[in-house]
Enzyme design. Structure first.
Site, PDB file in Angstrom:
ATOM      1  N   GLY A   1       0.894  -1.142  -0.028  1.00 13.18           N
ATOM      2  CA  GLY A   1       0.110  -0.013   0.125  1.00 13.18           C
ATOM      3  C   GLY A   1       0.994   1.264  -0.158  1.00 13.18           C
ATOM      4  O   GLY A   1       2.034   1.231   0.332  1.00 13.18           O
ATOM      5  N   CYS A   2       0.212   2.515  -0.515  1.00 13.29           N
ATOM      6  CA  CYS A   2       0.945   3.735  -0.416  1.00 13.29           C
ATOM      7  C   CYS A   2       1.565   4.160   0.936  1.00 13.29           C
ATOM      8  O   CYS A   2       2.698   4.595   1.082  1.00 13.29           O
ATOM      9  CB  CYS A   2       0.131   4.848  -1.054  1.00 13.29           C
ATOM     10  SG  CYS A   2      -1.530   5.133  -0.084  1.00 13.29           S
ATOM     11  N   TYR A   3       0.604   4.151   1.957  1.00  9.66           N
ATOM     12  CA  TYR A   3       0.965   4.688   3.509  1.00  9.66           C
ATOM     13  C   TYR A   3       2.247   3.696   3.714  1.00  9.66           C
ATOM     14  O   TYR A   3       3.191   4.107   4.417  1.00  9.66           O
ATOM     15  CB  TYR A   3       0.025   4.624   4.406  1.00  9.66           C
ATOM     16  CG  TYR A   3      -0.868   5.623   4.280  1.00  9.66           C
ATOM     17  CD1 TYR A   3      -0.352   6.878   4.449  1.00  9.66           C
ATOM     18  CD2 TYR A   3      -2.340   5.639   4.051  1.00  9.66           C
ATOM     19  CE1 TYR A   3      -1.448   8.049   4.431  1.00  9.66           C
ATOM     20  CE2 TYR A   3      -3.349   6.653   4.035  1.00  9.66           C
ATOM     21  CZ  TYR A   3      -2.828   7.988   4.136  1.00  9.66           C
ATOM     22  OH  TYR A   3      -3.781   8.930   4.152  1.00  9.66           O
ATOM     23  N   THR A   4       1.983   2.388   3.398  1.00  5.46           N
ATOM     24  CA  THR A   4       2.863   1.256   3.870  1.00  5.46           C
ATOM     25  C   THR A   4       4.326   1.408   3.460  1.00  5.46           C
ATOM     26  O   THR A   4       5.243   1.456   4.113  1.00  5.46           O
ATOM     27  CB  THR A   4       2.293  -0.240   3.247  1.00  5.46           C
ATOM     28  OG1 THR A   4       0.938   0.009   3.468  1.00  5.46           O
ATOM     29  CG2 THR A   4       2.849  -1.095   4.444  1.00  5.46           C
ATOM     30  N   THR A   5       4.457   1.717   1.766  1.00  5.89           N
ATOM     31  CA  THR A   5       5.668   1.744   1.243  1.00  5.89           C
ATOM     32  C   THR A   5       6.522   3.084   1.979  1.00  5.89           C
ATOM     33  O   THR A   5       7.493   3.006   2.486  1.00  5.89           O
ATOM     34  CB  THR A   5       5.515   2.124   0.053  1.00  5.89           C
ATOM     35  OG1 THR A   5       4.886   1.122  -0.802  1.00  5.89           O
ATOM     36  CG2 THR A   5       6.741   2.385  -0.882  1.00  5.89           C
TER      37      THR A   5
END
Lengths: 347, 347, 347, 347
Positions: free
Chosen positions: B149-153
């Protein structure tokens, strides 16, 4: 590899040019100059270039650049280029001027609108107006290209076929133009301070915007006689994008499809011109980040008018992208090289 | 040429993937599918593709795609991929899933956070978490990549070196995250109606955002023990860009330069990771339109904390760009191919 | 009618003050001053006042103003007020300073953070910190009110009840703050040039923002012992609005309702403080154009932390509105007079 | 106290009306209705009303409202009001309709443009077009006011004096109009999804926008003969504000000052009309949050045209504010009551 130099690389047009040329496979940027940031690393000014482009801004030395390079791009405020360029330089290097100095054929008109002396008017006859789709053959053999303004590109491309084919009344043209804020450049100004233009809308420079004579000059050539038109720019609270809504009275009762054929006649083979489907109107989001000019039109039978909507990314087709398109033409490269990006959306 | 298919091409992630792959020299997009827009021409939905990409959306037929293609990208809401993918398909084609279904190693945690059954949990052991910089070797040999995911990256890349080197207290981590609105996708929702989110700011999904277990899983692996952290997402009135401000207590008195060395140890050779100079903090505008992750940090000696700022373009490094990076790795291409764009500014 | 003067009326805080006071039924604006715009009509600078407010900016003459007026508002950059105000002036007129000069009790801390000499430190003991809800009794009898900063107002009001009641660990506080661009004022600056901050997001002044000592001072008083905290401001691409996300470790296992009771104890009777329902988090759009402070919180049982979200309109409760609230208190008017606007939405 | 009801309070126009009337000293809101949100507390839908306005949305019962109230405001999609209003209701209560149903005098034109039957065309003769400055005397004695559209208000007020005085050619009028997104309302729509319209610009509903017949009707009355004009709306990425750029050919050689005198003749005594100084052009930011209509013009001697720029806040003078202005007129209150706010800037 084409050896290129960019004079005035720290404005938005210079920066966009750098972004395009850094990724252009046939170009090597050899020299970059900046008056305000001489001796500074470029990626310290524009952090987007971190890890990609390590050049340092130099003081400009046009003589040296002319000797060392194949092409020089000038991205300068008006009035400076005309002092720097001369036949001696043009004998050695091709010049693409993204400023206003060589766009107007008539020294007097230039001096009237720009309120400054033109110092190399002997070059006005030689300079080619760099609207790629329209002046391609001239650009091909030119040493000095005057890259058009952003409003100008969108306005002329919108109206050119109609005037060439004598379809609209020459005295009826109104161009209501709207531009994102990057068109105003990077110099600090109360009008482009965030809180002064965000969430607001205004018309500005009514009857006095300097792209007016440029539009009139080129459309007059297309029409074969002098044209006076109304041009009203507006500032839109967004970073990029430019849209013109042009109005004119049709000379005859003519169908949508007949006009469509006229646009196709001039643009069907042009990769960077996209004619909208009937009933669809161009929006700036569909050209953002690209060199495309999108155009669509509708006919108002009640009032006998045609309304033409045109769209560009003001920093690309309206400046740096078209400059590279012109460079590609001048150096006989594939015209799309380095500027065939798909528009980025949502962005 | 790699033959690729995109399932779910009409969401923003699918569209960004299309934009990147259309310009990727080693890829040919052979099949595109959309549930909502089947039979429609893709460029009628996304006009930015006019004149560039003429494909028509199909009904999805994963069996056929597996037979015909080299790689399938899935850009679907959670819960769908797990019903579609199976070993039979993976025997024939590589799959890169941009959704959430194969990101969590533990079926129970998945089902708890996503409130839906996982229908192919037998693949969870095989799926590789596609954080390119960290899992490169595993990705290389994988048939099924779960793209993060974006936040995760952004969160994991910010904190990974510090946890690997045991520099911060595991229970002290707070991630205050901020994302542009494209992260919420294209589905209509009152929260992303223009006038409801423009010129406003909010935190949302406090303690309940589904990227939380993903971040905890990967950082726990890095740390070698279980980590619980606070993750608070905020919605920012802009189209693209994601920034995380992470806070943690340092385990020891350590200098800026020593920590810098740690970041360099992990990232110095990574093209897509750029470590900011001391005193400079990453801003989303410098990564927009690119696959870069920018990171910087500062040490607060008064409170013994480190603050790490990370930035990505949420649709590129946070989704489609990293998916292509993973594809490049899986197919042993130059990892930068098709995703080495200079960030576009101002945009 | 209270006769009021505004010194520094052409900044955004001065302008917002003018807007509020022009509509305040118990106030007459008698004198307005501006260094940069002396002799100019105010509505020529701010066209929103056309047809409403016809005053002309004067050169400042504080002696004369002290003799003629009941209250003087100072909306000046730091370091100027401390040179202008003295006991002689305060004997004649009440002063509400919207700048930073009298906010910090300790001259040394002021001089360290502001890097300038404090020229009237003898008044620091007398000046009352103008956080209306907390210092109401002191404000009532004060001649010199130091109006709090925008970040400060939101941060202190968010955390004050928790520290007064000893519910959170003093060393665990992190304030992740986000502000619209108007907080940066009207002075031209590359960082607030439209195209440089629109559609982007950044943290700035990490560990060095001047509202930090102010927050620590007041929260230390509330806690009864010295507090060091982390304060990280971020710039959000919107005109108005400020949100703080505060994190702290709870001292005990305590329920949502028990904490709610604590907030109610301090704020239930406060018109300008609105406590959000459980599960609802404040958003800046709901306070825009008003003097409200909205607050909500959630408890993270996994990590033992509380997260508090606070919101204000930075130019109103964070500056001009609170100044008028303080004036109302000082002159024993209804505290809501002239500042009870319903927030304007969508705007 | 005037007892008022609002039918359709949960759209943006209804909400703005609520905001204004809650603060109006001579009005008490007795009944609010909403089809979608019946039984819900209004401040749970619009949190800006927290602590201020505690009413609950009811199912609409127009009979009962007619009996209990002095005035009913209708803020409904077109086609509904014409089914609900009848002479029986008008015998009991004054009605101000903010929708389109009673704006057009001609049932056929209404049905042609709105593609729906008009169910109470017998009232069209009685309904007064509520452009306050122009129809004040009629409004005063009316039971049914048809409040004008937003584009209409700005367009008509811009051109009315010129047509009344026969200064412009009736067939030469072009109105290039630009509106913020709140004009599109709160209903979810892909065109007003944040990422679809933010940072973009488009023209829409070319030749087909429903405000066109309304503008033509009123300007034809002013001119004393039928007028056909071109009206082109554009969507601007901002929440509020509407600007029209109108173009017309002057009938004679006439000076700026002579035209200024004409505008003054009609508007000098109008509090809510502000004529810009020569060379200054209205901007939406200077009217935001207010009921003002700002207007300015310039003469293009080269082409014999006049260009008129007009600005309003589309939700106030373009809807709710003018409705309250009309109510004030109908109830013989001070016309400015409750709507004399100073425009809020920057906002």
């Amino acid at each position: 590899m084409i050896k290129a130099g960019i004079v005035g690389i720290t404005g938005y047009v210079g920066e966009e040019l750098a972004r395009i040329l850094v990724q252009h496979h046939q170009v090597e940027i050899k020299t970059i100059t900046s008056k305000s940031y001489a001796e500074q690393k470029y990626n310290d000014i524009y952090n987007n270039f971190n890890g990609i482009f390590q050049a340092t801004c130099e003081e400009e030395d046009l003589e040296k650049m002319a000797n060392d390079l194949d092409v020089i791009f000038l991205a300068l405020p008006h009035g400076i280029a005309s002092k720097k360029i001369n036949k001696n330089i043009l004998d050695k290097v091709k010049v693409i001027d993204l400023g206003a100095d060589y766009r107007l054929n008539d020294k007097d008109i230039y001096e009237q609108w720009y309120q400054t002396e033109h110092c190399s008017s002997e070059l006005l006859g030689e300079a080619v107006y760099g609207l790629s789709e329209i002046k391609r053959e001239d650009i091909k053999h030119s040493r000095l290209v005057a890259n058009p303004g952003c409003y100008t590109t969108c306005s002329i491309l919108s109206l050119y076929p109609l005037l060439k084919e004598d379809l609209i009344s020459r005295n009826s043209i109104i161009i209501d133009a709207k531009s994102g804020v990057s068109g105003a450049g990077r110099a600090l100004n109360i009008g482009t301070h965030y809180t002064e233009c965000n969430e607001s809308l205004k018309a500005y420079k009514l009857l006095s915007h300097r792209h007016t004579p440029e539009i009139e000059q080129e459309l007059s050539i297309a029409a074969g006689e002098d044209i006076s038109l109304v041009f009203t720019p507006h500032l839109i609270p967004m970073n990029r994008g430019l849209l013109t809504t042009s109005y004119a009275i049709l000379n005859q009762d003519i169908s949508y499809n007949d006009i469509l054929d006229v646009y196709k006649k001039y643009y069907e083979k042009e990769f960077f011109v996209r004619i909208a489907k009937e009933g669809i109107h161009p929006e700036t989001r569909w050209v953002k980040g690209s060199n495309f000019f999108d155009v669509g039109f509708t006919i108002d039978e009640r009032t006998g008018r045609i309304i033409i909507i045109g769209c560009i990314d003001n920093l690309i087709k309206g400046a740096a992208g078209q400059a590279v398109q012109n460079m590609n033409i001048m150096f006989e490269l594939d015209e799309k090289l380095g500027i065939s990006h798909v528009p980025i959306f949502p962005a």
